[in-house]
Design a protein around this motif. Structure first.
Motif, PDB file in Angstrom:
ATOM      1  N   ARG A   1       0.754  -1.067   0.081  1.00 33.59           N
ATOM      2  CA  ARG A   1       0.029  -0.171   0.118  1.00 33.59           C
ATOM      3  C   ARG A   1       0.724   1.214   0.090  1.00 33.59           C
ATOM      4  NH1 ARG A   1      -5.349   0.216   1.134  1.00 33.59           N
ATOM      5  NH2 ARG A   1      -5.443  -1.530   2.365  1.00 33.59           N
ATOM      6  N   PRO A   2       1.943   1.373   0.738  1.00 38.03           N
ATOM      7  CA  PRO A   2       2.786   2.632   0.795  1.00 38.03           C
ATOM      8  C   PRO A   2       3.417   2.727  -0.699  1.00 38.03           C
ATOM      9  CG  PRO A   2       3.321   1.496   2.936  1.00 38.03           C
ATOM     10  CD  PRO A   2       2.344   0.488   1.999  1.00 38.03           C
ATOM     11  N   ALA A   3       3.618   1.839  -1.416  1.00 39.36           N
ATOM     12  CA  ALA A   3       4.483   2.300  -2.678  1.00 39.36           C
ATOM     13  C   ALA A   3       3.439   2.273  -3.695  1.00 39.36           C
ATOM     14  CB  ALA A   3       5.356   0.738  -2.751  1.00 39.36           C
ATOM     15  N   LEU A   4       2.362   1.451  -4.050  1.00 35.87           N
ATOM     16  CA  LEU A   4       1.344   1.311  -4.957  1.00 35.87           C
ATOM     17  C   LEU A   4      -0.233   1.805  -4.512  1.00 35.87           C
ATOM     18  CD1 LEU A   4       2.502  -2.169  -6.338  1.00 35.87           C
ATOM     19  CD2 LEU A   4       3.376   0.035  -7.061  1.00 35.87           C
ATOM     20  N   GLY A   5      -0.432   1.824  -3.448  1.00 35.34           N
ATOM     21  CA  GLY A   5      -1.799   2.163  -3.045  1.00 35.34           C
ATOM     22  C   GLY A   5      -2.596   3.392  -3.554  1.00 35.34           C
ATOM     23  N   SER A   6      -1.822   4.474  -4.052  1.00 35.54           N
ATOM     24  CA  SER A   6      -2.553   5.418  -4.611  1.00 35.54           C
ATOM     25  C   SER A   6      -2.438   5.660  -6.202  1.00 35.54           C
ATOM     26  CB  SER A   6      -1.864   6.803  -4.040  1.00 35.54           C
ATOM     27  OG  SER A   6      -0.441   6.793  -4.557  1.00 35.54           O
ATOM     28  N   ILE A   7      -2.161   4.468  -6.630  1.00 38.62           N
ATOM     29  CA  ILE A   7      -2.101   4.406  -8.118  1.00 38.62           C
ATOM     30  C   ILE A   7      -3.385   3.835  -8.611  1.00 38.62           C
ATOM     31  CG2 ILE A   7      -0.850   3.407 -10.402  1.00 38.62           C
ATOM     32  CD1 ILE A   7       1.708   3.228  -8.508  1.00 38.62           C
ATOM     33  N   LYS A   8      -3.852   4.382  -9.841  1.00 40.41           N
ATOM     34  CA  LYS A   8      -5.050   3.875 -10.431  1.00 40.41           C
ATOM     35  C   LYS A   8      -4.890   2.600 -11.011  1.00 40.41           C
ATOM     36  CE  LYS A   8      -7.263   7.770  -9.671  1.00 40.41           C
ATOM     37  NZ  LYS A   8      -8.364   8.214  -8.741  1.00 40.41           N
ATOM     38  N   VAL A   9      -5.785   1.536 -10.746  1.00 40.34           N
ATOM     39  CA  VAL A   9      -5.638   0.177 -11.189  1.00 40.34           C
ATOM     40  C   VAL A   9      -5.518   0.140 -12.545  1.00 40.34           C
ATOM     41  CG1 VAL A   9      -6.615  -2.130 -11.362  1.00 40.34           C
ATOM     42  CG2 VAL A   9      -7.010  -0.780  -9.085  1.00 40.34           C
ATOM     43  N   GLN A  10      -6.250   1.095 -13.254  1.00 47.04           N
ATOM     44  CA  GLN A  10      -6.044   1.050 -14.757  1.00 47.04           C
ATOM     45  C   GLN A  10      -4.666   1.639 -15.389  1.00 47.04           C
ATOM     46  OE1 GLN A  10      -9.718   2.622 -15.967  1.00 47.04           O
ATOM     47  NE2 GLN A  10     -10.933   0.875 -15.753  1.00 47.04           N
ATOM     48  N   ARG A  11      -3.979   2.418 -14.533  1.00 47.98           N
ATOM     49  CA  ARG A  11      -2.787   2.804 -14.847  1.00 47.98           C
ATOM     50  C   ARG A  11      -1.583   2.114 -14.205  1.00 47.98           C
ATOM     51  NH1 ARG A  11      -2.860   9.116 -15.771  1.00 47.98           N
ATOM     52  NH2 ARG A  11      -4.708   9.525 -16.678  1.00 47.98           N
ATOM     53  N   LEU A  12      -1.720   1.042 -13.512  1.00 47.16           N
ATOM     54  CA  LEU A  12      -0.719   0.363 -13.048  1.00 47.16           C
ATOM     55  C   LEU A  12      -0.109  -0.441 -14.166  1.00 47.16           C
ATOM     56  CD1 LEU A  12       0.571  -0.494 -10.532  1.00 47.16           C
ATOM     57  CD2 LEU A  12      -0.916  -2.819 -10.301  1.00 47.16           C
ATOM     58  N   GLY A  13       1.355  -0.256 -13.916  1.00 47.47           N
ATOM     59  CA  GLY A  13       2.023  -1.177 -15.269  1.00 47.47           C
ATOM     60  C   GLY A  13       3.109  -2.118 -14.579  1.00 47.47           C
ATOM     61  N   ALA A  14       3.658  -2.897 -15.385  1.00 45.28           N
ATOM     62  CA  ALA A  14       4.574  -3.813 -15.003  1.00 45.28           C
ATOM     63  C   ALA A  14       5.841  -2.993 -14.474  1.00 45.28           C
ATOM     64  CB  ALA A  14       5.410  -4.736 -16.134  1.00 45.28           C
ATOM     65  N   LYS A  15       6.051  -1.994 -14.962  1.00 42.96           N
ATOM     66  CA  LYS A  15       7.334  -1.189 -14.244  1.00 42.96           C
ATOM     67  C   LYS A  15       7.187  -0.723 -12.985  1.00 42.96           C
ATOM     68  CE  LYS A  15      10.614   2.442 -15.136  1.00 42.96           C
ATOM     69  NZ  LYS A  15      10.753   2.707 -13.686  1.00 42.96           N
ATOM     70  N   ASP A  16       5.983  -0.435 -12.477  1.00 47.75           N
ATOM     71  CA  ASP A  16       5.495  -0.091 -11.229  1.00 47.75           C
ATOM     72  C   ASP A  16       5.855  -1.384 -10.231  1.00 47.75           C
ATOM     73  OD1 ASP A  16       4.515   2.512 -11.660  1.00 47.75           O
ATOM     74  OD2 ASP A  16       2.793   1.755 -12.495  1.00 47.75           O
ATOM     75  N   LEU A  17       5.311  -2.546 -10.887  1.00 49.02           N
ATOM     76  CA  LEU A  17       5.846  -3.828  -9.855  1.00 49.02           C
ATOM     77  C   LEU A  17       7.302  -3.908  -9.740  1.00 49.02           C
ATOM     78  CD1 LEU A  17       2.967  -6.192 -11.061  1.00 49.02           C
ATOM     79  CD2 LEU A  17       3.101  -4.229  -9.213  1.00 49.02           C
ATOM     80  N   ASP A  18       7.911  -4.009 -10.986  1.00 51.20           N
ATOM     81  CA  ASP A  18       9.517  -4.041 -10.910  1.00 51.20           C
ATOM     82  C   ASP A  18      10.187  -2.886 -10.010  1.00 51.20           C
ATOM     83  OD1 ASP A  18       9.167  -6.115 -12.839  1.00 51.20           O
ATOM     84  OD2 ASP A  18       9.483  -4.955 -14.551  1.00 51.20           O
ATOM     85  N   ASP A  19       9.605  -1.947 -10.003  1.00 49.32           N
ATOM     86  CA  ASP A  19      10.311  -0.800  -9.098  1.00 49.32           C
ATOM     87  C   ASP A  19      10.031  -1.326  -7.812  1.00 49.32           C
ATOM     88  OD1 ASP A  19      11.070   0.645 -11.444  1.00 49.32           O
ATOM     89  OD2 ASP A  19       9.289   2.109 -11.314  1.00 49.32           O
ATOM     90  N   LEU A  20       8.883  -1.539  -7.542  1.00 47.83           N
ATOM     91  CA  LEU A  20       8.546  -2.370  -6.071  1.00 47.83           C
ATOM     92  C   LEU A  20       9.686  -3.395  -5.727  1.00 47.83           C
ATOM     93  CD1 LEU A  20       6.835  -2.464  -3.175  1.00 47.83           C
ATOM     94  CD2 LEU A  20       5.415  -3.735  -4.589  1.00 47.83           C
TER      95      LEU A  20
END
Length: 386
Positions: free
Chosen positions: A98-117
């Motif tokens: 949640r601290p890293a990704l919680g505020s990102i819109k689901v439809q804008r979430l990308g693989a890079k966001d996960l790789d960065d986490l």
């Protein structure tokens, strides 16, 4: 949108916000969180929780990753996941995701966001397995989002979590297990038989705690494993086994003797306490009437104390399960039978975890074939002269 506040204990509140209905089942959906503070502060936190939610849309438009995770957790609760599993999920979400990704819109979430986490987790010292576990949680939540029609694809399938090298199982030796049981007997005879049964059967900790005397069939020489004790808010609960299946585990005379002796002791303890052993009494219980089982975490703490006294720091309670498996495979018991005793639904899992024990059997098999096809002694070439 509405919500509720429920007092769980002094200064601890459960807040719930209702966010519409599930587009698949039509059931009400809600998100929840635990809040620590006064009643007035809890009211303010509830208002904030309600305001954070997407107002009533079932298509997920505008939903954030945090809101998806809350909805997914509610779905997990509906599916009756283990309280232990849910507790782990919540910890992973609140501490890391949640601290890293919680505020990102689901439809804008990308693989890079996960790789960065995953990269950030690795830099903070998380093991590859820990990162993989978080990836699996995200993948499951995003799969649910695809099913609900919130997104068209699961971006977790394109992310790259680190590879996990399979841990080599190192079970304790026979001598170490014997030392543990003897030392446990000296420290607390109520729990020593539990450790012995763990080593004899390979049962899981929660399964051992859940055993009742009614599960034991002395005539058939077997015990039924049908439940597991788990920690739940406010105490203990029972659930089905990890695989949701009941299994019967055979006991030889050693195992039956351990349980007969333990039964005699339990009845004596009940008599001395002027209690009557309940018909549905737990086999391993801190109470004279057997009304409640030992807490699984207390069993682990007891084992750690015994282990540390013996200076066996690398041995874990779960290693008694590994001890059972490797001893059986090493003795030539077929993998399907071993998997059945352990409660594995798929013998291939047993093969993966205990492949090292199978390598020993492979060497023994090579020796067998060598003896079968070795030429007669008379046909062997003479030894070279020195």
């Amino acid at each position: 949108m509405r919500g509720t506040k429920r007092k769980r204990s002094e200064g601890v509140w459960e807040l719930r916000a209702y966010v519409g209905r599930d587009p698949v089942t039509g059931n009400p959906k809600q998100v929840s969180k635990t809040f620590h503070g006064s009643a007035r502060e809890a009211d303010e936190a509830l208002r904030d929780l309600i305001e954070q939610q997407v107002p009533g849309r079932s298509d997920g438009a505008g939903a954030t990753v945090g809101q998806l995770l809350d909805a997914w957790l509610s779905e997990c609760e509906r599916m009756d996941l283990s309280p232990t599993t849910l507790r782990v999920y919540r910890t992973q979400i609140e501490h890391t995701i949640r601290p890293a990704l919680g505020s990102i819109k689901v439809q804008r979430l990308g693989a890079k966001d996960l790789d960065d986490l995953y990269r950030a987790m690795k830099e903070k010292g998380s093991s590859p397995k820990t990162v993989r576990n978080h990836h699996a949680l995200l993948a499951a939540a995003l799969h649910q989002a695809v099913r609900w029609g919130w997104v068209r694809r699961n971006v977790a399938e394109m992310a790259k979590p680190p590879r996990v090298t399979q841990r080599v199982v190192r079970p304790p030796s026979v001598d170490a297990v014997r030392q543990l049981v003897v030392a446990a007997e000296e420290r607390d005879p109520r729990l020593a038989p539990l450790l012995m049964l763990a080593a004899l059967t390979g049962m899981r900790r929660g399964e051992l705690c859940a055993l009742r005397w009614s599960d034991l069939d002395l005539d058939e020489g077997q015990i039924e494993v049908a439940r597991s004790v788990v920690l739940v808010p406010g105490g203990l609960g029972e659930k089905t086994t990890k695989t949701n299946r009941t299994r019967r585990v055979a006991l030889d005379e050693v195992g039956l003797s351990v349980l007969r002796t333990h039964r005699a002791r339990v009845e004596e303890w009940a008599r001395l306490a002027d209690e009557e052993l309940r018909p549905d009494a737990f086999i391993f219980s801190p109470y004279a009437d057997g009304s409640l089982p030992f807490r699984p975490d207390n069993v682990t703490n007891f084992f750690i104390r015994v282990r540390d006294e013996l200076k066996l720091p690398d041995v874990r309670l779960h290693d008694l399960r590994h001890f059972t498996a490797t001893q059986l495979i090493g003795a030539g018991v077929d993998v399907r039978t071993v998997a059945g005793r352990l409660g594995h639904t798929d013998p291939s899992m047993t093969l993966r975890v205990y492949s090292h024990a199978l390598e020993e059997r492979d060497r023994a098999a090579a020796a067998v074939m060598g003896r079968v096809l070795a030429p007669p002694t008379s046909e062997l070439p003479p030894a070279a002269s020195p």
